[in-house]
Design a protein around this motif. Structure first.
Motif, PDB file in Angstrom:
ATOM      1  N   ALA A   1       0.876  -1.181   0.000  1.00  0.00           N
ATOM      2  CA  ALA A   1       0.000   0.000   0.000  1.00  0.00           C
ATOM      3  C   ALA A   1       0.910   1.226   0.000  1.00  0.00           C
ATOM      4  CB  ALA A   1      -0.909  -0.016   1.213  1.00  0.00           C
ATOM      5  N   ASP A   2       1.524   1.478  -1.138  1.00  0.00           N
ATOM      6  CA  ASP A   2       2.564   2.485  -1.248  1.00  0.00           C
ATOM      7  C   ASP A   2       2.020   3.745  -1.920  1.00  0.00           C
ATOM      8  OD1 ASP A   2       4.471   0.438  -0.380  1.00  0.00           O
ATOM      9  OD2 ASP A   2       4.107  -0.417  -2.365  1.00  0.00           O
ATOM     10  N   SER A   3       2.668   4.891  -1.674  1.00  0.00           N
ATOM     11  CA  SER A   3       2.186   6.131  -2.271  1.00  0.00           C
ATOM     12  C   SER A   3       3.312   7.149  -2.405  1.00  0.00           C
ATOM     13  CB  SER A   3       1.050   6.730  -1.437  1.00  0.00           C
ATOM     14  OG  SER A   3       1.512   7.041  -0.141  1.00  0.00           O
ATOM     15  N   SER A   4       3.069   8.099  -3.293  1.00  0.00           N
ATOM     16  CA  SER A   4       3.975   9.226  -3.478  1.00  0.00           C
ATOM     17  C   SER A   4       3.133  10.486  -3.534  1.00  0.00           C
ATOM     18  CB  SER A   4       4.762   9.062  -4.779  1.00  0.00           C
ATOM     19  OG  SER A   4       5.644  10.160  -4.953  1.00  0.00           O
ATOM     20  N   GLY A   5       3.625  11.554  -2.932  1.00  0.00           N
ATOM     21  CA  GLY A   5       2.897  12.816  -2.921  1.00  0.00           C
ATOM     22  C   GLY A   5       3.758  13.960  -3.407  1.00  0.00           C
ATOM     23  N   SER A   6       3.109  14.947  -4.010  1.00  0.00           N
ATOM     24  CA  SER A   6       3.770  16.186  -4.425  1.00  0.00           C
ATOM     25  C   SER A   6       2.943  17.343  -3.899  1.00  0.00           C
ATOM     26  CB  SER A   6       3.858  16.280  -5.952  1.00  0.00           C
ATOM     27  OG  SER A   6       4.706  15.276  -6.446  1.00  0.00           O
ATOM     28  N   LEU A   7       3.610  18.274  -3.223  1.00  0.00           N
ATOM     29  CA  LEU A   7       2.932  19.371  -2.560  1.00  0.00           C
ATOM     30  C   LEU A   7       3.489  20.707  -3.019  1.00  0.00           C
ATOM     31  CD1 LEU A   7       0.889  19.796  -0.087  1.00  0.00           C
ATOM     32  CD2 LEU A   7       2.950  20.288   1.199  1.00  0.00           C
ATOM     33  N   VAL A   8       2.595  21.676  -3.210  1.00  0.00           N
ATOM     34  CA  VAL A   8       2.985  23.046  -3.527  1.00  0.00           C
ATOM     35  C   VAL A   8       2.275  23.960  -2.536  1.00  0.00           C
ATOM     36  CG1 VAL A   8       1.149  23.291  -5.267  1.00  0.00           C
ATOM     37  CG2 VAL A   8       3.135  24.813  -5.332  1.00  0.00           C
ATOM     38  N   ARG A   9       2.965  25.014  -2.099  1.00  0.00           N
ATOM     39  CA  ARG A   9       2.389  25.946  -1.129  1.00  0.00           C
ATOM     40  C   ARG A   9       2.920  27.346  -1.364  1.00  0.00           C
ATOM     41  NH1 ARG A   9      -0.225  26.545   3.459  1.00  0.00           N
ATOM     42  NH2 ARG A   9       0.446  28.035   5.005  1.00  0.00           N
ATOM     43  N   ARG A  10       2.043  28.330  -1.186  1.00  0.00           N
ATOM     44  CA  ARG A  10       2.490  29.723  -1.190  1.00  0.00           C
ATOM     45  C   ARG A  10       3.373  29.937   0.027  1.00  0.00           C
ATOM     46  NH1 ARG A  10      -1.622  34.407  -3.044  1.00  0.00           N
ATOM     47  NH2 ARG A  10      -1.481  33.956  -5.264  1.00  0.00           N
ATOM     48  N   SER A  11       4.506  30.548  -0.168  1.00  0.00           N
ATOM     49  CA  SER A  11       5.466  30.734   0.921  1.00  0.00           C
ATOM     50  C   SER A  11       4.907  31.556   2.070  1.00  0.00           C
ATOM     51  CB  SER A  11       6.740  31.395   0.403  1.00  0.00           C
ATOM     52  OG  SER A  11       7.384  30.552  -0.517  1.00  0.00           O
ATOM     53  N   ASP A  12       4.070  32.554   1.762  1.00  0.00           N
ATOM     54  CA  ASP A  12       3.538  33.412   2.822  1.00  0.00           C
ATOM     55  C   ASP A  12       2.291  32.839   3.487  1.00  0.00           C
ATOM     56  OD1 ASP A  12       1.505  33.840   0.958  1.00  0.00           O
ATOM     57  OD2 ASP A  12       1.897  35.988   0.724  1.00  0.00           O
ATOM     58  N   GLY A  13       1.815  31.680   3.014  1.00  0.00           N
ATOM     59  CA  GLY A  13       0.649  31.043   3.615  1.00  0.00           C
ATOM     60  C   GLY A  13      -0.685  31.620   3.196  1.00  0.00           C
ATOM     61  N   SER A  14      -0.690  32.621   2.322  1.00  0.00           N
ATOM     62  CA  SER A  14      -1.952  33.205   1.865  1.00  0.00           C
ATOM     63  C   SER A  14      -2.629  32.269   0.860  1.00  0.00           C
ATOM     64  CB  SER A  14      -1.709  34.568   1.227  1.00  0.00           C
ATOM     65  OG  SER A  14      -0.957  34.431   0.031  1.00  0.00           O
ATOM     66  N   ASN A  15      -3.930  32.423   0.717  1.00  0.00           N
ATOM     67  CA  ASN A  15      -4.686  31.588  -0.215  1.00  0.00           C
ATOM     68  C   ASN A  15      -4.367  31.948  -1.667  1.00  0.00           C
ATOM     69  OD1 ASN A  15      -6.011  30.112   1.712  1.00  0.00           O
ATOM     70  ND2 ASN A  15      -7.867  31.340   1.660  1.00  0.00           N
ATOM     71  N   ALA A  16      -4.129  30.935  -2.461  1.00  0.00           N
ATOM     72  CA  ALA A  16      -4.041  31.104  -3.911  1.00  0.00           C
ATOM     73  C   ALA A  16      -5.470  31.022  -4.441  1.00  0.00           C
ATOM     74  CB  ALA A  16      -3.189  30.001  -4.521  1.00  0.00           C
TER      75      ALA A  16
ATOM     76  N   ARG B   1       4.302  11.710  -8.674  1.00  0.00           N
ATOM     77  CA  ARG B   1       4.906  10.600  -9.404  1.00  0.00           C
ATOM     78  C   ARG B   1       5.817   9.820  -8.463  1.00  0.00           C
ATOM     79  NH1 ARG B   1       7.580  13.432 -14.551  1.00  0.00           N
ATOM     80  NH2 ARG B   1       8.764  14.323 -12.854  1.00  0.00           N
ATOM     81  N   GLY B   2       5.720   8.498  -8.527  1.00  0.00           N
ATOM     82  CA  GLY B   2       6.607   7.620  -7.773  1.00  0.00           C
ATOM     83  C   GLY B   2       7.386   6.754  -8.748  1.00  0.00           C
ATOM     84  N   TYR B   3       8.669   6.543  -8.479  1.00  0.00           N
ATOM     85  CA  TYR B   3       9.548   5.805  -9.378  1.00  0.00           C
ATOM     86  C   TYR B   3      10.249   4.665  -8.656  1.00  0.00           C
ATOM     87  CZ  TYR B   3       9.213   9.762 -12.582  1.00  0.00           C
ATOM     88  OH  TYR B   3       8.759  10.737 -13.432  1.00  0.00           O
ATOM     89  N   ARG B   4      10.535   3.600  -9.395  1.00  0.00           N
ATOM     90  CA  ARG B   4      11.357   2.505  -8.887  1.00  0.00           C
ATOM     91  C   ARG B   4      12.822   2.916  -9.026  1.00  0.00           C
ATOM     92  NH1 ARG B   4      10.228  -3.648 -10.732  1.00  0.00           N
ATOM     93  NH2 ARG B   4      11.949  -4.660  -9.662  1.00  0.00           N
ATOM     94  N   SER B   5      13.567   2.847  -7.932  1.00  0.00           N
ATOM     95  CA  SER B   5      14.942   3.356  -7.915  1.00  0.00           C
ATOM     96  C   SER B   5      15.889   2.593  -8.828  1.00  0.00           C
ATOM     97  CB  SER B   5      15.495   3.323  -6.484  1.00  0.00           C
ATOM     98  OG  SER B   5      14.712   4.130  -5.640  1.00  0.00           O
TER      99      SER B   5
ATOM    100  N   LEU C   1       8.386   4.334 -13.907  1.00  0.00           N
ATOM    101  CA  LEU C   1       7.293   4.992 -13.214  1.00  0.00           C
ATOM    102  C   LEU C   1       6.436   3.947 -12.504  1.00  0.00           C
ATOM    103  CD1 LEU C   1       6.051   7.844 -12.901  1.00  0.00           C
ATOM    104  CD2 LEU C   1       4.602   7.286 -14.866  1.00  0.00           C
ATOM    105  N   ALA C   2       6.247   4.101 -11.192  1.00  0.00           N
ATOM    106  CA  ALA C   2       5.408   3.188 -10.418  1.00  0.00           C
ATOM    107  C   ALA C   2       3.984   3.728 -10.281  1.00  0.00           C
ATOM    108  CB  ALA C   2       6.011   2.963  -9.027  1.00  0.00           C
ATOM    109  N   CYS C   3       3.849   5.055 -10.229  1.00  0.00           N
ATOM    110  CA  CYS C   3       2.518   5.669 -10.177  1.00  0.00           C
ATOM    111  C   CYS C   3       2.622   7.121 -10.611  1.00  0.00           C
ATOM    112  CB  CYS C   3       1.911   5.581  -8.776  1.00  0.00           C
ATOM    113  SG  CYS C   3       2.692   6.616  -7.517  1.00  0.00           S
ATOM    114  N   SER C   4       1.504   7.665 -11.041  1.00  0.00           N
ATOM    115  CA  SER C   4       1.456   9.061 -11.451  1.00  0.00           C
ATOM    116  C   SER C   4       0.008   9.530 -11.441  1.00  0.00           C
ATOM    117  CB  SER C   4       2.029   9.210 -12.860  1.00  0.00           C
ATOM    118  OG  SER C   4       1.984  10.559 -13.273  1.00  0.00           O
ATOM    119  N   THR C   5      -0.182  10.792 -11.147  1.00  0.00           N
ATOM    120  CA  THR C   5      -1.490  11.411 -11.343  1.00  0.00           C
ATOM    121  C   THR C   5      -1.403  12.251 -12.611  1.00  0.00           C
ATOM    122  OG1 THR C   5      -0.916  13.442 -10.132  1.00  0.00           O
ATOM    123  CG2 THR C   5      -1.870  11.619  -8.844  1.00  0.00           C
TER     124      THR C   5
END
Length: 161
Positions: free
Chosen positions: A70-85, A95-99, A104-108
């Motif tokens: 039950a494996d997963s990979s996540g990618s996160l983006v955030r405004r540096s100042d914490g304000s709403n985009a 995206r998750g990859y086999r080393s 590619l093991a998974c992707s959205t």
């Protein structure tokens, strides 16, 4: 610094029955420490990247969680100042990859914020092969006023399934 908002926690826990380890570790890791591991599973988070689009500063990161198929990979983006985009102005592709071979093991697909919020997380899941290592490496998107600018996340360290 926090890269994930409290409102993301419930949604992420529903994404995958075992996501509680990912969510809590990813959020905790992004709050203060840049390298977190979990005793319950293999977990690694990248360093935190920084970039600017149309004068707005952002941070991004990727992670990998390996635990009994039950494996997963996540990618996160955030405004540096914490304000709403504004709605749709930030997005990501996880995206998750086999080393061992870079496969590619998974992707959205690219997914974007559905409401005004300071951060956005994309999450993909896969069933890793026991004994093999995997890493996360995604893409963040931010709106520059006329098109989306793509920025790669830093690569997470590998974790063995």
């Amino acid at each position: 610094m926090t890269l994930s908002s409290e409102s993301e926690r419930p949604r992420l826990m529903r994404v995958k029955r075992s996501a509680s380890v990912l969510v809590s570790t990813f959020i905790i890791g992004l709050v203060g420490s840049l390298s977190i591991t979990s005793a319950q599973a293999g977990y690694a988070q990248s360093t935190i990247g920084s970039f600017t689009t149309a004068g707005v500063s952002y941070k991004n990161a990727s992670d990998i969680l390996t635990q009994a198929g039950a494996d997963s990979s996540g990618s996160l983006v955030r405004r540096s100042d914490g304000s709403n985009a504004p709605t749709g102005h930030i997005g990501a592709m996880a995206r998750g990859y086999r080393s061992s071979n870079g496969n590619l093991a998974c992707s959205t697909q690219y997914v974007y914020s559905g409401s005004p919020q300071p951060s956005f997380l994309a999450l993909c899941t896969f069933s890793g092969v026991a004994g093999y290592s995997y890493y996360g490496y995604g893409i963040s998107k931010s709106w520059n006023g006329s098109a989306y600018a793509a920025t790669f996340t830093p690569t997470s360290p590998s974790q063995t399934a």
